[in-house]
Design a protein around this motif. Structure first.
Motif, PDB file in Angstrom:
ATOM      1  N   LYS A 198       0.836  -1.213   0.000  1.00  0.00           N
ATOM      2  CA  LYS A 198       0.000   0.000   0.000  1.00  0.00           C
ATOM      3  C   LYS A 198       0.867   1.259   0.000  1.00  0.00           C
ATOM      4  O   LYS A 198       0.618   2.183  -0.766  1.00  0.00           O
ATOM      5  CB  LYS A 198      -0.927  -0.036   1.223  1.00  0.00           C
ATOM      6  CG  LYS A 198      -1.901   1.125   1.285  1.00  0.00           C
ATOM      7  CD  LYS A 198      -3.161   0.751   2.042  1.00  0.00           C
ATOM      8  CE  LYS A 198      -2.995   0.788   3.537  1.00  0.00           C
ATOM      9  NZ  LYS A 198      -2.906   2.165   4.071  1.00  0.00           N
ATOM     10  N   SER A 199       1.882   1.293   0.859  1.00  0.00           N
ATOM     11  CA  SER A 199       2.728   2.498   0.933  1.00  0.00           C
ATOM     12  C   SER A 199       3.401   2.780  -0.407  1.00  0.00           C
ATOM     13  O   SER A 199       3.446   3.924  -0.876  1.00  0.00           O
ATOM     14  CB  SER A 199       3.819   2.307   1.994  1.00  0.00           C
ATOM     15  OG  SER A 199       3.256   2.226   3.268  1.00  0.00           O
ATOM     16  N   ARG A 225       2.904   5.900  -3.350  1.00  0.00           N
ATOM     17  CA  ARG A 225       4.059   6.685  -3.795  1.00  0.00           C
ATOM     18  C   ARG A 225       4.263   6.563  -5.306  1.00  0.00           C
ATOM     19  O   ARG A 225       4.729   7.498  -5.953  1.00  0.00           O
ATOM     20  CB  ARG A 225       5.311   6.247  -3.014  1.00  0.00           C
ATOM     21  CG  ARG A 225       5.293   6.766  -1.554  1.00  0.00           C
ATOM     22  CD  ARG A 225       6.156   5.936  -0.640  1.00  0.00           C
ATOM     23  NE  ARG A 225       6.293   6.470   0.703  1.00  0.00           N
ATOM     24  CZ  ARG A 225       5.405   6.305   1.696  1.00  0.00           C
ATOM     25  NH1 ARG A 225       4.280   5.635   1.488  1.00  0.00           N
ATOM     26  NH2 ARG A 225       5.630   6.820   2.900  1.00  0.00           N
ATOM     27  N   THR A 255      -2.138   8.254   4.605  1.00  0.00           N
ATOM     28  CA  THR A 255      -0.948   8.448   3.767  1.00  0.00           C
ATOM     29  C   THR A 255      -1.247   9.472   2.680  1.00  0.00           C
ATOM     30  O   THR A 255      -0.432  10.376   2.418  1.00  0.00           O
ATOM     31  CB  THR A 255      -0.510   7.107   3.146  1.00  0.00           C
ATOM     32  OG1 THR A 255      -0.303   6.160   4.199  1.00  0.00           O
ATOM     33  CG2 THR A 255       0.765   7.256   2.345  1.00  0.00           C
ATOM     34  N   ARG A 276      -1.493  13.061   4.312  1.00  0.00           N
ATOM     35  CA  ARG A 276      -0.275  13.677   4.862  1.00  0.00           C
ATOM     36  C   ARG A 276       0.787  13.887   3.782  1.00  0.00           C
ATOM     37  O   ARG A 276       1.452  14.924   3.759  1.00  0.00           O
ATOM     38  CB  ARG A 276       0.249  12.840   6.028  1.00  0.00           C
ATOM     39  CG  ARG A 276      -0.756  12.804   7.198  1.00  0.00           C
ATOM     40  CD  ARG A 276      -0.103  12.442   8.505  1.00  0.00           C
ATOM     41  NE  ARG A 276      -1.053  12.445   9.618  1.00  0.00           N
ATOM     42  CZ  ARG A 276      -1.550  11.342  10.209  1.00  0.00           C
ATOM     43  NH1 ARG A 276      -1.170  10.145   9.789  1.00  0.00           N
ATOM     44  NH2 ARG A 276      -2.387  11.439  11.218  1.00  0.00           N
ATOM     45  N   ARG A 307       0.838  17.206  13.101  1.00  0.00           N
ATOM     46  CA  ARG A 307       2.161  16.615  12.846  1.00  0.00           C
ATOM     47  C   ARG A 307       2.670  16.950  11.451  1.00  0.00           C
ATOM     48  O   ARG A 307       3.874  16.897  11.210  1.00  0.00           O
ATOM     49  CB  ARG A 307       2.135  15.110  13.104  1.00  0.00           C
ATOM     50  CG  ARG A 307       1.085  14.364  12.321  1.00  0.00           C
ATOM     51  CD  ARG A 307       1.086  12.875  12.593  1.00  0.00           C
ATOM     52  NE  ARG A 307       0.849  12.536  13.987  1.00  0.00           N
ATOM     53  CZ  ARG A 307       1.109  11.357  14.526  1.00  0.00           C
ATOM     54  NH1 ARG A 307       1.620  10.391  13.784  1.00  0.00           N
ATOM     55  NH2 ARG A 307       0.863  11.114  15.790  1.00  0.00           N
ATOM     56  N   ALA A 359       8.335   8.732  15.071  1.00  0.00           N
ATOM     57  CA  ALA A 359       8.940   8.043  13.922  1.00  0.00           C
ATOM     58  C   ALA A 359       7.796   7.765  12.952  1.00  0.00           C
ATOM     59  O   ALA A 359       7.103   6.765  13.075  1.00  0.00           O
ATOM     60  CB  ALA A 359       9.607   6.758  14.366  1.00  0.00           C
ATOM     61  N   SER A 360       7.578   8.678  12.025  1.00  0.00           N
ATOM     62  CA  SER A 360       6.446   8.561  11.106  1.00  0.00           C
ATOM     63  C   SER A 360       6.895   8.811   9.683  1.00  0.00           C
ATOM     64  O   SER A 360       7.375   9.897   9.346  1.00  0.00           O
ATOM     65  CB  SER A 360       5.355   9.576  11.480  1.00  0.00           C
ATOM     66  OG  SER A 360       4.493   9.775  10.380  1.00  0.00           O
ATOM     67  N   ALA A 361       6.713   7.797   8.833  1.00  0.00           N
ATOM     68  CA  ALA A 361       7.083   7.963   7.421  1.00  0.00           C
ATOM     69  C   ALA A 361       6.176   8.958   6.729  1.00  0.00           C
ATOM     70  O   ALA A 361       6.570   9.583   5.742  1.00  0.00           O
ATOM     71  CB  ALA A 361       7.016   6.615   6.716  1.00  0.00           C
ATOM     72  N   GLN A 362       4.961   9.112   7.246  1.00  0.00           N
ATOM     73  CA  GLN A 362       4.055  10.082   6.622  1.00  0.00           C
ATOM     74  C   GLN A 362       4.544  11.506   6.867  1.00  0.00           C
ATOM     75  O   GLN A 362       4.547  12.339   5.961  1.00  0.00           O
ATOM     76  CB  GLN A 362       2.633   9.885   7.153  1.00  0.00           C
ATOM     77  CG  GLN A 362       2.063   8.520   6.734  1.00  0.00           C
ATOM     78  CD  GLN A 362       0.661   8.274   7.254  1.00  0.00           C
ATOM     79  OE1 GLN A 362       0.118   9.067   8.020  1.00  0.00           O
ATOM     80  NE2 GLN A 362       0.074   7.162   6.839  1.00  0.00           N
ATOM     81  N   ARG A 365       9.613   3.643   7.906  1.00  0.00           N
ATOM     82  CA  ARG A 365       9.746   3.031   6.564  1.00  0.00           C
ATOM     83  C   ARG A 365      10.365   4.020   5.571  1.00  0.00           C
ATOM     84  O   ARG A 365      10.049   5.218   5.599  1.00  0.00           O
ATOM     85  CB  ARG A 365       8.393   2.513   6.071  1.00  0.00           C
ATOM     86  CG  ARG A 365       7.332   3.543   5.840  1.00  0.00           C
ATOM     87  CD  ARG A 365       5.969   2.903   5.635  1.00  0.00           C
ATOM     88  NE  ARG A 365       5.521   2.231   6.834  1.00  0.00           N
ATOM     89  CZ  ARG A 365       4.480   1.387   6.900  1.00  0.00           C
ATOM     90  NH1 ARG A 365       3.773   1.130   5.823  1.00  0.00           N
ATOM     91  NH2 ARG A 365       4.148   0.826   8.042  1.00  0.00           N
ATOM     92  N   ILE A 395       4.512  -1.458  13.042  1.00  0.00           N
ATOM     93  CA  ILE A 395       3.392  -0.759  13.694  1.00  0.00           C
ATOM     94  C   ILE A 395       2.028  -1.231  13.171  1.00  0.00           C
ATOM     95  O   ILE A 395       1.095  -1.443  13.948  1.00  0.00           O
ATOM     96  CB  ILE A 395       3.564   0.790  13.572  1.00  0.00           C
ATOM     97  CG1 ILE A 395       2.544   1.523  14.444  1.00  0.00           C
ATOM     98  CG2 ILE A 395       3.518   1.271  12.144  1.00  0.00           C
ATOM     99  CD1 ILE A 395       2.822   1.476  15.912  1.00  0.00           C
ATOM    100  N   ASP A 396       1.908  -1.444  11.853  1.00  0.00           N
ATOM    101  CA  ASP A 396       0.596  -1.838  11.303  1.00  0.00           C
ATOM    102  C   ASP A 396       0.286  -3.312  11.551  1.00  0.00           C
ATOM    103  O   ASP A 396      -0.851  -3.749  11.348  1.00  0.00           O
ATOM    104  CB  ASP A 396       0.549  -1.563   9.797  1.00  0.00           C
ATOM    105  CG  ASP A 396       0.551  -0.073   9.488  1.00  0.00           C
ATOM    106  OD1 ASP A 396       0.261   0.729  10.396  1.00  0.00           O
ATOM    107  OD2 ASP A 396       0.845   0.292   8.329  1.00  0.00           O
ATOM    108  N   GLU A 421       1.445   5.177  19.164  1.00  0.00           N
ATOM    109  CA  GLU A 421       0.965   5.573  17.823  1.00  0.00           C
ATOM    110  C   GLU A 421      -0.266   4.760  17.394  1.00  0.00           C
ATOM    111  O   GLU A 421      -1.048   5.199  16.562  1.00  0.00           O
ATOM    112  CB  GLU A 421       2.081   5.395  16.793  1.00  0.00           C
ATOM    113  CG  GLU A 421       3.029   6.565  16.712  1.00  0.00           C
ATOM    114  CD  GLU A 421       2.357   7.830  16.191  1.00  0.00           C
ATOM    115  OE1 GLU A 421       1.897   7.816  15.039  1.00  0.00           O
ATOM    116  OE2 GLU A 421       2.282   8.801  16.938  1.00  0.00           O
ATOM    117  N   LYS A 440      -4.372   5.528  14.748  1.00  0.00           N
ATOM    118  CA  LYS A 440      -4.522   4.895  13.425  1.00  0.00           C
ATOM    119  C   LYS A 440      -6.000   4.951  13.018  1.00  0.00           C
ATOM    120  O   LYS A 440      -6.770   5.711  13.593  1.00  0.00           O
ATOM    121  CB  LYS A 440      -3.987   3.461  13.472  1.00  0.00           C
ATOM    122  CG  LYS A 440      -2.480   3.387  13.748  1.00  0.00           C
ATOM    123  CD  LYS A 440      -1.677   4.003  12.629  1.00  0.00           C
ATOM    124  CE  LYS A 440      -0.180   3.938  12.898  1.00  0.00           C
ATOM    125  NZ  LYS A 440       0.589   4.678  11.895  1.00  0.00           N
TER     126      LYS A 440
END
Ligand code: S3P
Length: 426
Positions: free
Chosen positions: A19-20, A24, A93, A96, A124, A164-167, A192, A312-313, A336, A340
């Protein structure tokens, strides 16, 4: 949805695309010059929200089938002003990362989404973007969506992210493409890194070391070919189900095992799970492997610290595994989870208790006493796809039938989930 216990799971599953990385591929491909070719795309509702939004901003996407498309990128400055409010649906995702891209445009935009997304924290991304000079605000001044973004000149920043957030990281990276100087983002531990890998492969000047990344502004991004691996977050349900349901033997093909995402594998192996990588390979900088899983007698573990962002997921699925493990599993440093698609500490603890699990919520995680046994129950998804799928595998391993209310939300990330389960039962 009625879910009956099963005696074993066996066979092969080709889990859907990551999904991530799928989000992208659309976003970054749109900002590149030329035609991006994508295979392995996830045609779940979240990624389709991203695709629709970029189509609304002038990007042409030609789908050959559900998972394969070509996309004609417009370059960094080619997006067309949208004529309506942009709707991200359920996708954090999209909201953000897109806010970083939109902050750099010379047109105004408004971003909104469904009821869940309108409860999720947006300060954030608002805070670092405002620090860059962006003109972005929460419409109702409550730190939540809708977000209103107006044109402005952006300047690079050094940003110490609290989470620690990739978003968050990706939002600042994307906004910096439009800034007049470089940005450095420092995270408490590494989240990530798909954005870093893909931006680099498109030609961005980006350098990362440990949990710090620096990106230069105004690159020329060139289109490329992107093959998206299967999503380890979707594989998670089969990893756990295969371990806890006796006599199971499952092969998952082409699963992404990027080291910033493979925490669940490390944890389940540590819990004595029989998990084997076959045919490890790297395509588009993203490691992947086929994964064989066989039923195992699991032992409890403690999960905390730097590994948390890498799984995390998957914590809802790991919580189910812990119910079947010998001893007490402790999950901490995972606050975190509360922000979600649902409060995943509360939702998992409430629902697994209905199944007679011995589980307690803590401020930043949960404590689970393995009992080797769950009982079927009437369960709720809270419209959270990961809760729905985690409870489903718990139900397959339980004694007695369960009912899952609100199972349709699996469409967000895994529309064929129940078909794939069915196939393993035949
Ligand atoms: C994602 C990052 C993670 C993850 C989410 C997808 C991404 O969120 O939970 O499902 O694609 O960047 P955070 O950045 O909020 O940790």
């Amino acid at each position: 949805m009625q879910l009956n216990p099963v005696s074993k799971l066996s066979g092969t599953v080709n889990v859907p695309g990551d999904k991530s990385i799928s989000h992208r591929s659309i976003m970054f491909g749109s900002l590149a010059k030329g035609t991006t070719q994508v295979t392995g795309f996830l045609n779940g509702a979240d990624c389709l929200s991203t695709a629709h939004i970029f189509q609304q901003m002038g990007v042409t996407i030609n789908f050959m089938n559900d998972t394969t498309f070509t996309l004609d990128g417009l370059g960094l400055h080619g997006l067309v002003p949208p004529t309506t409010i942009l709707d991200v649906g359920n996708s954090g995702t999209t909201m953000r990362l897109l806010s970083g891209i939109l902050a750099g445009q010379n047109f105004s935009s408004t971003l909104t989404g469904d009821a869940s997304i309108q409860t999720r924290p947006m300060n954030r991304v608002i805070d670092p973007l405002q620090a860059m000079g962006a003109n972005i605000r929460s419409k109702n001044e409550n730190g939540l969506a809708p977000l209103v973004i107006e044109p402005s000149q952006l300047t690079g920043i050094t940003y110490h992210s609290k989470v620690a957030s990739a978003q968050v990281k990706s939002c600042v990276l994307l906004a910096t493409l439009y800034a007049n100087s470089a940005s450095t983002i420092i995270e408490p531990c590494l989240s990530r890194n798909h954005s870093e890998l893909m931006l680099k492969s498109l030609g961005a000047d980006i350098y990362s070391e440990n949990a710090q990344v620096t990106i230069q502004p105004n690159p020329i991004l060139e289109a490329t070919t992107i093959d998206i691996p299967g999503d380890i977050s979707s594989a998670a349900y089969f990893l756990v189900a295969g371990l806890i349901i006796p006599n199971s033997d499952i092969l998952l093909t082409n699963v992404g095992i990027n080291p910033t995402r493979d925490g669940i594998i490390r944890v389940l192996k540590d819990m004595n799970g029989s998990i084997e990588y076959i045919n490890e390979r790297t395509i588009n900088e993203e490691k992947r492997a086929d994964i064989r899983i066989r039923s195992s007698r699991l032992t409890a573990t403690t999960i905390c610290g730097d590994i948390i962002p890498t799984l995390i997921d998957e914590i809802p699925a790991i919580a189910v595994a812990a119910c079947f493990a010998e001893g007490t599993t402790i999950i901490k440093d995972a606050a975190e989870l509360k922000v979600k698609e649902s409060n995943r500490i509360d939702t998992m603890v409430t629902e697994l208790k209905k199944m007679q699990a011995s589980i307690e919520a803590t401020d930043d995680g949960m404590i689970i006493e393995g009992t080797h046994r769950l009982s079927g129950a009437s369960l709720k998804s809270y419209h959270d796809h990961r809760i729905a799928m985690s409870l489903s595998i718990a139900a397959l391993a339980a004694y007695g039938p369960s009912t899952l209310h609100g199972s349709q939300c699996i469409d967000i990330s895994y529309p064929k989930f129940f078909d794939d389960i069915q196939q393993l039962c035949e």
